[in-house]
Scaffold this motif. Structure first.
Motif, PDB file in Angstrom:
ATOM      1  N   LEU A   9       2.791  -8.216 -12.141  1.00  0.00           N
ATOM      2  CA  LEU A   9       3.825  -7.524 -11.366  1.00  0.00           C
ATOM      3  C   LEU A   9       4.764  -6.741 -12.283  1.00  0.00           C
ATOM      4  CD1 LEU A   9       4.742 -10.334  -8.805  1.00  0.00           C
ATOM      5  CD2 LEU A   9       3.057  -8.498  -8.553  1.00  0.00           C
ATOM      6  N   GLY A  10       4.178  -5.924 -13.133  1.00  0.00           N
ATOM      7  CA  GLY A  10       4.978  -5.093 -14.016  1.00  0.00           C
ATOM      8  C   GLY A  10       5.428  -3.820 -13.337  1.00  0.00           C
ATOM      9  N   ARG A  11       5.706  -2.786 -14.145  1.00  0.00           N
ATOM     10  CA  ARG A  11       6.177  -1.508 -13.621  1.00  0.00           C
ATOM     11  C   ARG A  11       5.293  -0.991 -12.497  1.00  0.00           C
ATOM     12  NH1 ARG A  11       7.476  -0.753 -19.215  1.00  0.00           N
ATOM     13  NH2 ARG A  11       9.456   0.352 -19.558  1.00  0.00           N
ATOM     14  N   MET A  12       3.991  -1.074 -12.702  1.00  0.00           N
ATOM     15  CA  MET A  12       3.039  -0.543 -11.736  1.00  0.00           C
ATOM     16  C   MET A  12       2.586  -1.609 -10.734  1.00  0.00           C
ATOM     17  SD  MET A  12       2.513   2.666 -12.556  1.00  0.00           S
ATOM     18  CE  MET A  12       0.890   3.120 -11.965  1.00  0.00           C
ATOM     19  N   GLY A  13       2.395  -2.818 -11.205  1.00  0.00           N
ATOM     20  CA  GLY A  13       1.801  -3.849 -10.373  1.00  0.00           C
ATOM     21  C   GLY A  13       2.629  -4.223  -9.161  1.00  0.00           C
ATOM     22  N   LEU A  14       3.945  -4.331  -9.332  1.00  0.00           N
ATOM     23  CA  LEU A  14       4.784  -4.765  -8.215  1.00  0.00           C
ATOM     24  C   LEU A  14       4.740  -3.794  -7.040  1.00  0.00           C
ATOM     25  CD1 LEU A  14       6.686  -6.807  -6.996  1.00  0.00           C
ATOM     26  CD2 LEU A  14       8.585  -5.707  -8.214  1.00  0.00           C
ATOM     27  N   PRO A  15       4.954  -2.486  -7.248  1.00  0.00           N
ATOM     28  CA  PRO A  15       4.856  -1.583  -6.088  1.00  0.00           C
ATOM     29  C   PRO A  15       3.453  -1.532  -5.487  1.00  0.00           C
ATOM     30  CG  PRO A  15       5.146  -0.337  -8.123  1.00  0.00           C
ATOM     31  CD  PRO A  15       5.417  -1.766  -8.453  1.00  0.00           C
ATOM     32  N   MET A  16       2.427  -1.709  -6.309  1.00  0.00           N
ATOM     33  CA  MET A  16       1.059  -1.733  -5.780  1.00  0.00           C
ATOM     34  C   MET A  16       0.842  -2.968  -4.905  1.00  0.00           C
ATOM     35  SD  MET A  16      -0.766  -0.431  -9.304  1.00  0.00           S
ATOM     36  CE  MET A  16      -2.470  -0.664  -8.785  1.00  0.00           C
ATOM     37  N   ALA A  17       1.304  -4.117  -5.392  1.00  0.00           N
ATOM     38  CA  ALA A  17       1.173  -5.342  -4.604  1.00  0.00           C
ATOM     39  C   ALA A  17       1.926  -5.220  -3.286  1.00  0.00           C
ATOM     40  CB  ALA A  17       1.678  -6.539  -5.412  1.00  0.00           C
ATOM     41  N   ARG A  18       3.101  -4.615  -3.320  1.00  0.00           N
ATOM     42  CA  ARG A  18       3.883  -4.448  -2.089  1.00  0.00           C
ATOM     43  C   ARG A  18       3.150  -3.563  -1.078  1.00  0.00           C
ATOM     44  NH1 ARG A  18       8.411  -6.935  -2.159  1.00  0.00           N
ATOM     45  NH2 ARG A  18       9.662  -7.286  -4.039  1.00  0.00           N
ATOM     46  N   ARG A  19       2.431  -2.570  -1.562  1.00  0.00           N
ATOM     47  CA  ARG A  19       1.677  -1.716  -0.646  1.00  0.00           C
ATOM     48  C   ARG A  19       0.563  -2.507   0.050  1.00  0.00           C
ATOM     49  NH1 ARG A  19       2.395   3.234   0.218  1.00  0.00           N
ATOM     50  NH2 ARG A  19       0.259   3.459   1.005  1.00  0.00           N
ATOM     51  N   LEU A  20      -0.104  -3.373  -0.684  1.00  0.00           N
ATOM     52  CA  LEU A  20      -1.165  -4.178  -0.070  1.00  0.00           C
ATOM     53  C   LEU A  20      -0.577  -5.165   0.935  1.00  0.00           C
ATOM     54  CD1 LEU A  20      -3.426  -4.852  -3.189  1.00  0.00           C
ATOM     55  CD2 LEU A  20      -3.767  -3.173  -1.360  1.00  0.00           C
ATOM     56  N   ALA A  21       0.574  -5.741   0.620  1.00  0.00           N
ATOM     57  CA  ALA A  21       1.230  -6.636   1.571  1.00  0.00           C
ATOM     58  C   ALA A  21       1.631  -5.875   2.829  1.00  0.00           C
ATOM     59  CB  ALA A  21       2.443  -7.294   0.930  1.00  0.00           C
ATOM     60  N   ALA A  22       2.167  -4.653   2.656  1.00  0.00           N
ATOM     61  CA  ALA A  22       2.594  -3.847   3.802  1.00  0.00           C
ATOM     62  C   ALA A  22       1.413  -3.437   4.666  1.00  0.00           C
ATOM     63  CB  ALA A  22       3.343  -2.605   3.317  1.00  0.00           C
ATOM     64  N   ALA A  23       0.221  -3.344   4.046  1.00  0.00           N
ATOM     65  CA  ALA A  23      -0.982  -2.993   4.807  1.00  0.00           C
ATOM     66  C   ALA A  23      -1.516  -4.163   5.618  1.00  0.00           C
ATOM     67  CB  ALA A  23      -2.068  -2.484   3.863  1.00  0.00           C
ATOM     68  N   GLY A  24      -0.929  -5.343   5.430  1.00  0.00           N
ATOM     69  CA  GLY A  24      -1.321  -6.493   6.231  1.00  0.00           C
ATOM     70  C   GLY A  24      -2.253  -7.475   5.562  1.00  0.00           C
ATOM     71  N   TYR A  25      -2.601  -7.236   4.304  1.00  0.00           N
ATOM     72  CA  TYR A  25      -3.505  -8.166   3.622  1.00  0.00           C
ATOM     73  C   TYR A  25      -2.796  -9.493   3.353  1.00  0.00           C
ATOM     74  CZ  TYR A  25      -6.985  -4.564   2.633  1.00  0.00           C
ATOM     75  OH  TYR A  25      -7.951  -3.594   2.751  1.00  0.00           O
ATOM     76  N   PRO A  26      -3.449 -10.625   3.618  1.00  0.00           N
ATOM     77  CA  PRO A  26      -2.913 -11.907   3.146  1.00  0.00           C
ATOM     78  C   PRO A  26      -2.871 -11.870   1.622  1.00  0.00           C
ATOM     79  CG  PRO A  26      -4.707 -12.221   4.723  1.00  0.00           C
ATOM     80  CD  PRO A  26      -4.730 -10.781   4.347  1.00  0.00           C
ATOM     81  N   LEU A  27      -1.704 -12.067   1.029  1.00  0.00           N
ATOM     82  CA  LEU A  27      -1.524 -11.774  -0.390  1.00  0.00           C
ATOM     83  C   LEU A  27      -0.802 -12.903  -1.098  1.00  0.00           C
ATOM     84  CD1 LEU A  27      -1.840  -9.347  -2.478  1.00  0.00           C
ATOM     85  CD2 LEU A  27       0.552  -8.845  -1.971  1.00  0.00           C
TER      86      LEU A  27
END
Length: 262
Positions: A9-27
């Motif tokens: 969850l670095g500079r890039m990882g955190l916003p990417m993870a948030r996008r997958l969560a917002a898309a509805g994936y169990p994360l």
């Protein structure tokens, strides 16, 4: 929707993870330094994060970090798991990771082009390499993160990323050196920048003079190291390493550092 474990969850990882969560994936997420996850479900260990996951996504800084992390979770992967590594580590490290996987576990290499802004808006360029069936499975996940370019078989995405980023980093470094020469020759910076921005180097100039990106110089030097070989890329990397004062600044800091150093 497939259950995803996102590690890094670095500079890039955190916003990417948030996008997958917002898309509805169990994360479920994990980060080396805990406490960055916010409202995301955070696991205590990498092995705990991947347990029960259908897809594992990793986004880390360099080959050493990915290799070390792999040693902490790959034994917990079960047949049928898909690992998507989005780190920029080059094809050699990617091949070594693939060779160490348990039977029945697949790996797609999918490094990205773009900075923190595109990571948050889903506008990254994703270079994806792997077997066709694995790419088909990874595609829906990756499309939430950016435009997916299928590059070929295993390692092809990692290889194209090295080529693309090597050209950009070396070119920005050369442009910085040219601007330092402009100072020595008495060419006004505004005039030099205007001419460079209007010619064949317009794209490089836009990156060098732009604001809003967050690609640390230390990572740019790492990416040049992944490219190995030729004298131009080696020289560009040496120039970057000679300016540790901008190691954590964006690549656009290079021209200014080179002008100050002349």
């Amino acid at each position: 929707m497939e259950k995803i474990a996102f590690l890094g969850l670095g500079r890039m990882g955190l916003p990417m993870a948030r996008r997958l969560a917002a898309a509805g994936y169990p994360l479920t997420v994990w980060n080396r330094s805990p406490g960055r996850a916010g409202d995301l479900t955070e696991a205590a260990t990498p092995a705990e994060a991947v347990r029960g996951a259908d897809v594992v996504v990793t986004m880390l800084s360099d080959p050493g970090a990915v290799t070390e992390l792999a040693g902490r979770f790959t034994a917990a992967l079960v047949p049928g798991t898909l690992w998507i590594d989005m780190s920029s580590i080059g094809p050699r490290a990617t091949a070594a990771l693939r060779a160490g996987l348990p039977d029945g576990v697949a790996l797609v290499d999918a490094p990205v082009m773009g900075s923190t802004g595109p990571a948050a808006t889903g506008d990254l360029t994703v270079f994806a390499g792997g077997a066709d069936a694995d790419l088909d499975r990874a595609q829906p996940v990756l499309e939430h993160l950016g435009r997916v370019r299928r590059c070929g078989g295993p390692g092809a995405g990692a290889a194209l990323k090295v080529v693309a980023i090597g050209a950009i980093v070396a070119s920005v470094t050369v442009l910085g050196e040219v601007l330092a020469v402009a100072d020595e020759l008495g060419v006004p910076q505004e005039q030099a920048r205007e001419v460079l921005s209007a010619g064949p180097l317009a794209g490089v100039a836009a990156r060098a003079f732009g604001t809003g990106s967050d690609f640390p110089v230390r990572l740019a030097a790492k990416d040049l190291a992944l490219a190995g070989g030729g004298p131009v890329l080696v020289a560009a990397r040496q120039v970057l390493l000679a300016h540790p004062e901008i190691a954590e600044e964006d690549l656009s800091a290079v021209p200014g550092a080179l002008r100050r150093g002349r």
